[in-house]
Design an enzyme around this catalytic site. Structure first.
Site, PDB file in Angstrom:
ATOM      1  N   HIS A 249       0.865  -1.173   0.000  1.00 59.67           N
ATOM      2  CA  HIS A 249       0.000   0.000   0.000  1.00 59.67           C
ATOM      3  C   HIS A 249       0.900   1.221   0.000  1.00 59.67           C
ATOM      4  O   HIS A 249       1.879   1.269   0.741  1.00 59.67           O
ATOM      5  CB  HIS A 249      -0.891  -0.011   1.242  1.00 59.67           C
ATOM      6  CG  HIS A 249      -2.031   0.943   1.185  1.00 59.67           C
ATOM      7  ND1 HIS A 249      -1.848   2.306   1.230  1.00 59.67           N
ATOM      8  CD2 HIS A 249      -3.370   0.744   1.077  1.00 59.67           C
ATOM      9  CE1 HIS A 249      -3.039   2.897   1.163  1.00 59.67           C
ATOM     10  NE2 HIS A 249      -3.974   1.974   1.071  1.00 59.67           N
ATOM     11  N   ARG A 269      -6.752  10.248  -0.073  1.00 55.92           N
ATOM     12  CA  ARG A 269      -6.592  10.694  -1.456  1.00 55.92           C
ATOM     13  C   ARG A 269      -7.924  10.737  -2.191  1.00 55.92           C
ATOM     14  O   ARG A 269      -8.178  11.648  -2.955  1.00 55.92           O
ATOM     15  CB  ARG A 269      -5.587   9.788  -2.184  1.00 55.92           C
ATOM     16  CG  ARG A 269      -4.139  10.111  -1.822  1.00 55.92           C
ATOM     17  CD  ARG A 269      -3.168   9.080  -2.361  1.00 55.92           C
ATOM     18  NE  ARG A 269      -3.256   7.822  -1.617  1.00 55.92           N
ATOM     19  CZ  ARG A 269      -3.317   6.610  -2.153  1.00 55.92           C
ATOM     20  NH1 ARG A 269      -3.276   6.480  -3.462  1.00 55.92           N
ATOM     21  NH2 ARG A 269      -3.405   5.548  -1.404  1.00 55.92           N
TER      22      ARG A 269
END
Ligand SMILES: Cc1cc2nc3c(=O)[nH]c(=O)nc-3n(C[C@H](O)[C@H](O)[C@H](O)COP(=O)(O)OP(=O)(O)OC[C@H]3O[C@@H](n4cnc5c(N)ncnc54)[C@H](O)[C@@H]3O)c2cc1C
Ligand code: SF4
Ligand code: SF4
Ligand code: FES
Lengths: 635, 265
Positions: A249, A269
């Site tokens: 990740h 995000r």
């Protein structure tokens, strides 16, 4: 072992995360006497940690979404290595699985017109993730847990016994699967509390044990993620596929050291957060790969317009699939533009109001404030890649979740195929529900179709118990190995040599070191204490599984001489269409790992036609595209 | 060697970079037998109590029993009492304490000890089973549920609960009164009743508020708010769950008609 506790069930589910609980609910509703087993307390499985959301093309926020779009995004995210039938079933059934959670009492965040709200995430074309703030996994697991309790209440009303049809064995670790001939006959394991063993006889076993991240030093995964299910399946004769594909990740915490690896949700995000280098520059625009150029913005202006006008602008590159973003961050740091603690900056403070941040990302706010003294409404977070998810797992039949071993099923992170070479965020929680349910059906149908129930052999049970107790026999023996130390070594090897960027030479060396650790692991001892709740002993057993699984990862990663999704080779940086339809599979023969190549089943032409020929040409060989007929026919 | 972000070694105390020795006093033992034992262990900047317990496992006492999973305050496994206060050990920074201070870690007092810091918390799972679950509204198909954000928010606050059971541990009704456990479900499960009572679509045909009183011992709670104070999720258990439940009951008692109707369930 004469005095081993014994139970009889129709279906035994190993694992109480999203996949296991959903499988158990289904099996019980189909009349099976069902047991659910888990290493932690009930309700603490890894699923509880999921943050961002659950992907399902309900089209609540953008009506343009449907299963075909979701299917396309999933295949693109996995670089077309996915088992397309699984990806199809997943996209088709995810909405029903989310709505079903509402009938169990789940309370998702809402749209203004009262439906389930959906948020943006990397690789998903439309806002698609149903969520509850940034604690979606908690909602999912609690809802399923409470559904299990409801079913137990039903049994209680009818039989006066909550556990008449469905029982949870919490803090119970399975050490071996039992067989009669080549069929499943049950499982054996120990109670963590007492260290005593128990045998559960059952013709059908569903593995839902999650992932393998604890083999890596920097990881978002908990102590449970030791690849038990992967190792159990191998030892029972099943096949693992795609083990070279491990997802790093892009955004784990990097500081302070003790929290290194802990996840920073992608929702940061999705909701507008951006990545910056040490000079404050948004670097992701430099890293949009050729295959994605059409759908990602090439300037900050366009990217920013996308949030309010997604139809006329392309997406911000911060929302590329995870493998792309992780490699980009890795490269920024390598080239000296990183943050003081070896990460990059994730900035949401300058992008959303304090109020919005607190509403949408409450647990991230809390996490940074408590653990790093960082106030994310005012300061940037320092982030870097962390080992997060394994795409590889037990090879299963897409429709029934059945493995090659009769009576053995697998669902959730422990199953392989669905996500191809890289999983999109949010596609795991939906995967758990879709294939957990299917595994429950598969197991129930298998049991109903049986003429005779396999027997557990006393010899096999004795042997399993004996093996599990070996670390005690070795106590006090000279040259005994400490499980904590071996585990730390293993994690170093995997992180350093089979990590996010790989190289042939390094992986050869990794395999050598793993062999060496494996030889020493035979002499692992329980340094202190008895069988009662003894983490040293538990770890000694887990390390064996981690070693086996790590060897699969390293061996497959060495063999695949291309870069694709969660597998990046410095010495083979290109994606090679000739590798797309080849899967690497691992089996155990005579105690030794055997790695082989197997062809991927060709994608159904009607599914192929959901993509443009231009796009397919980037992934498929000319020969494979032949099924589409004339080059002029596009969709 | 390939440089990767993940490769950077955490600074170890023995490098002398930022390590310091701290004193821990930890409860060791099983069942009713045990004692507080003193340890000295390396600590690094930014560490939490759970980190030190893990370091103890790896260096001093490999069989030290602790529960944990997420190490980020999300799973509610690592509950214990630190200097007598119920806390998540994974969210308790060492910087909270004076460097010279001995930090004492003991298991939750309200539950029987299994070993070291691990308690038998089965009481909670028993109580959970006694709260009738959500009843889906008849005639509303899956996918047709419509609820407004402002209406779901009340129950959502309670659904933030990570089941750490610290509120249960701290509540004086059961903390030193084993005998009350039978009649009292504790703040966590009274709150669960409130959550369902406030769920916009729950079709349960019993009377949840009345059950809170009759089956779960709401009357024993004298709103001291100690539960709210220790909740790591900052859920306002007393103000938003327990008091409103009490108010609903009080309202009903003045109004005999709905009361009579509800008796049927
Ligand atoms: C921090 C974090 C955030 C995430 N966020 C998201 C997200 O927003 N969206 C998304 O889709 N995905 C997300 N993921 C991924 C997703 O949460 C996991 O892939 C998923 O929860 C795995 O579920 P599972 O049911 O397969 O296994 P788990 O939930 O991990 O459960 C595994 C179960 O198996 C049991 N078990 C294991 N071995 C044994 C054994 N030997 N004996 C008995 N029991 C055993 C364990 O005790 C546990 O109960 C996230 C992951 C992490 C780590
Ligand atoms: S407010 Fe009630 S439930 Fe909470 S601690 Fe006090 S008495 Fe216990
Ligand atoms: S209400 Fe708070 S203190 Fe009580 S169990 Fe839930 S999270 Fe823990
Ligand atoms: S380990 Fe999960 S809350 Fe502490």
């Amino acid at each position: 072992m004469a005095e081993t506790e014994r139970h009889d069930y129709d279906v035994v589910v190993v694992g109480a995360g999203g996949a296991g609980l959903r499988a158990a609910i289904e099996a019980r509703e189909r009349g099976m006497r069902t047991a659910v087993l888990c290493k932690s307390l009930f309700g603490k499985a890894h699923t509880v940690m999921a943050e961002g959301g659950i992907a399902a093309a309900m089209g609540n926020v953008n009506a343009g979404d449907d299963w075909r779009v979701h299917f396309r995004d999933t295949m693109r995210g996995g670089k077309f290595l996915n088992n397309w039938r699984m990806a199809e079933l997943h996209a088709l059934e995810a909405p029903q699985r989310v709505w079903e959670l509402e009938t169990y009492g789940a309370l998702f965040d809402r749209t203004p017109d009262g439906r389930v709200s959906q948020r943006n995430f990397g690789g998903h074309e439309y806002p698609r993730l149903a969520h509850v703030g940034d604690r979606t996994g908690l909602e999912l697991i609690r809802t399923l847990q409470q559904r299990i309790v409801s079913l137990q209440q039903r049994d209680h009303a009818e039989h006066g016994d909550y556990e008449a049809g469905l029982r949870v064995f919490a803090e119970f670790t399975v050490t071996d699967l039992l067989r009669e001939g080549d069929r499943m006959a049950g499982v054996v394991g120990y109670w963590r509390e007492s260290g005593r063993f128990a045998v559960l006889r059952a013709p059908a076993v569903v593995l839902a044990t999650g992932g393998i991240g604890k083999s890596f030093k920097v990881t978002s995964n908990s102590w449970e993620y030791t690849g038990d299910g992967h190792a159990l399946a191998l030892r029972a004769g099943a096949r693992l596929i795609n083990m070279e594909f491990v997802q790093f990740h892009p955004t784990g915490m990097v500081w302070p050291p003790s929290v290194k690896g802990i996840l920073v949700t992608e929702s940061v995000r999705g909701d507008g957060g951006v990545l910056r280098d040490a000079h404050g520059r948004r670097f992701m625009f430099d890293y949009v790969p050729e295959v994605f150029k059409e759908s990602y913005a090439d300037s900050p202006e366009e990217a920013d317009r996308w949030y309010t006008d997604p139809d006329r602008n392309r997406r911000p590159p911060e929302l590329l699939p995870r493998d792309e973003v992780a490699r980009a961050i890795n490269n920024e740091v390598k080239e000296g533009r990183g943050s003081p603690h070896g990460g990059v900056y994730l900035d949401v403070a300058s992008r959303l109001s304090t109020e919005e941040i607190l509403r949408r990302l409450p647990s991230m706010h809390h996490q940074f404030k408590e653990l790093a003294d960082v106030d994310i409404t005012a300061q940037s977070m320092e982030v870097g890649p962390t080992c997060h998810y394994v795409m590889g797992g037990v090879e299963v039949d897409p429709d029934s979740a059945a493995s090659a071993v009769p009576g053995l099923f697998a669902a959730g992170e422990v199953a392989g195929g669905m996500h191809g070479s890289n999983r999109l965020g949010g596609n795991s929680l939906s995967d758990l529900l879709v294939f957990g349910r299917r595994a429950g059906i598969g197991a129930a149908e298998y049991v109903v179709g049986l003429v005779r129930r396999p027997e557990v052999s006393a010899g096999e049970v004795d042997e399993a118990v004996h093996t599990a107790l070996e670390p005690f026999d070795a106590a006090g023996v000279r040259g005994g190995e400490n499980p904590y130390a071996l585990h730390a070594e293993l994690q170093q090897v995997m992180n350093r040599l089979v990590g996010i960027i790989r190289d042939g030479g390094e992986m050869c060396s990794a395999l050598e070191q793993l062999t060496e650790i494996r030889q020493r692991a035979v002499r692992m001892t329980v340094p202190e204490g008895n069988r009662q709740f003894n983490p040293g002993w538990h770890l000694a057993l887990d390390v064996r599984n981690m070693l086996l699984v790590s060897e699969c990862v390293a061996a497959a990663a060495l063999r695949r001489t291309e870069s694709r999704g969660g597998h990046t080779r410095e010495d083979h940086p290109r994606m090679d269409p000739n590798w797309r339809n080849r899967l690497l599979s691992c089996v155990l023969r005579g105690g030794e790992l055997e790695l082989s190549e197997q062809p991927q089943e060709p994608m159904r032409p009607d599914l192929m036609r959901l993509f443009s020929r231009e796009e397919l040409e980037k992934y498929f060989t000319a020969e494979e595209l032949g099924v589409l007929g004339e080059p002029s026919r596009k969709r | 060697m390939t440089a990767t972000v993940g490769n950077v070694e955490p600074l170890r105390g023995r490098n002398g970079a930022m390590g310091q020795r701290v004193r821990l006093r930890v409860w060791r033992g099983s069942g009713d037998e045990g004692e507080l034992r003193d340890y000295e262990v390396e600590a690094e900047e930014g560490e939490v109590v759970l980190d030190l317990l893990h370091r103890l496992q790896a260096t001093h006492c490999p069989d030290l029993a602790v529960r944990w999973n997420c190490k980020a305050g999300k799973c509610g496994s690592c509950s214990a009492e630190v200097n007598g206060r119920p806390r998540l050990t994974c969210m308790t920074r060492m910087s909270l304490f004076d460097p010279e201070e001995t930090v004492t870690v003991t298991p939750m007092r309200t539950f029987p000890v299994i070993k070291d810091l691990v308690c038998d918390v089965s009481y909670n799972y028993v109580k959970a089973r006694e709260v009738p679950g959500f009843t889906p509204p008849a005639g509303v198909e899956p996918g047709q549920y419509r609820m407004w954000q402002r209406d779901v928010e009340r129950s959502q606050e309670f659904r933030k609960c990570i089941e750490c059971f610290l509120c249960q541990d701290t509540c004086h009704v059961i903390r030193d009164h084993e005998e009350n456990k039978e009649a009292f479900s504790g703040p966590r499960f009274l709150m669960r009743v409130a959550e369902l009572e406030m769920h916009p679509l729950d079709d349960y045909d019993g009377d949840r508020a009345e059950e809170a009183r009759g089956e779960h011992g709401l009357g024993l709670c004298n709103i001291t708010k100690c539960c709210t104070e220790v909740c790591p999720e900052h859920i306002r258990i007393t103000d938003n769950a327990l008091i409103p439940l009490k108010e609903r009951l009080a309202d009903r008692r003045y109004d005999p008609i709905p009361w009579l109707f509800r008796r049927r369930g």
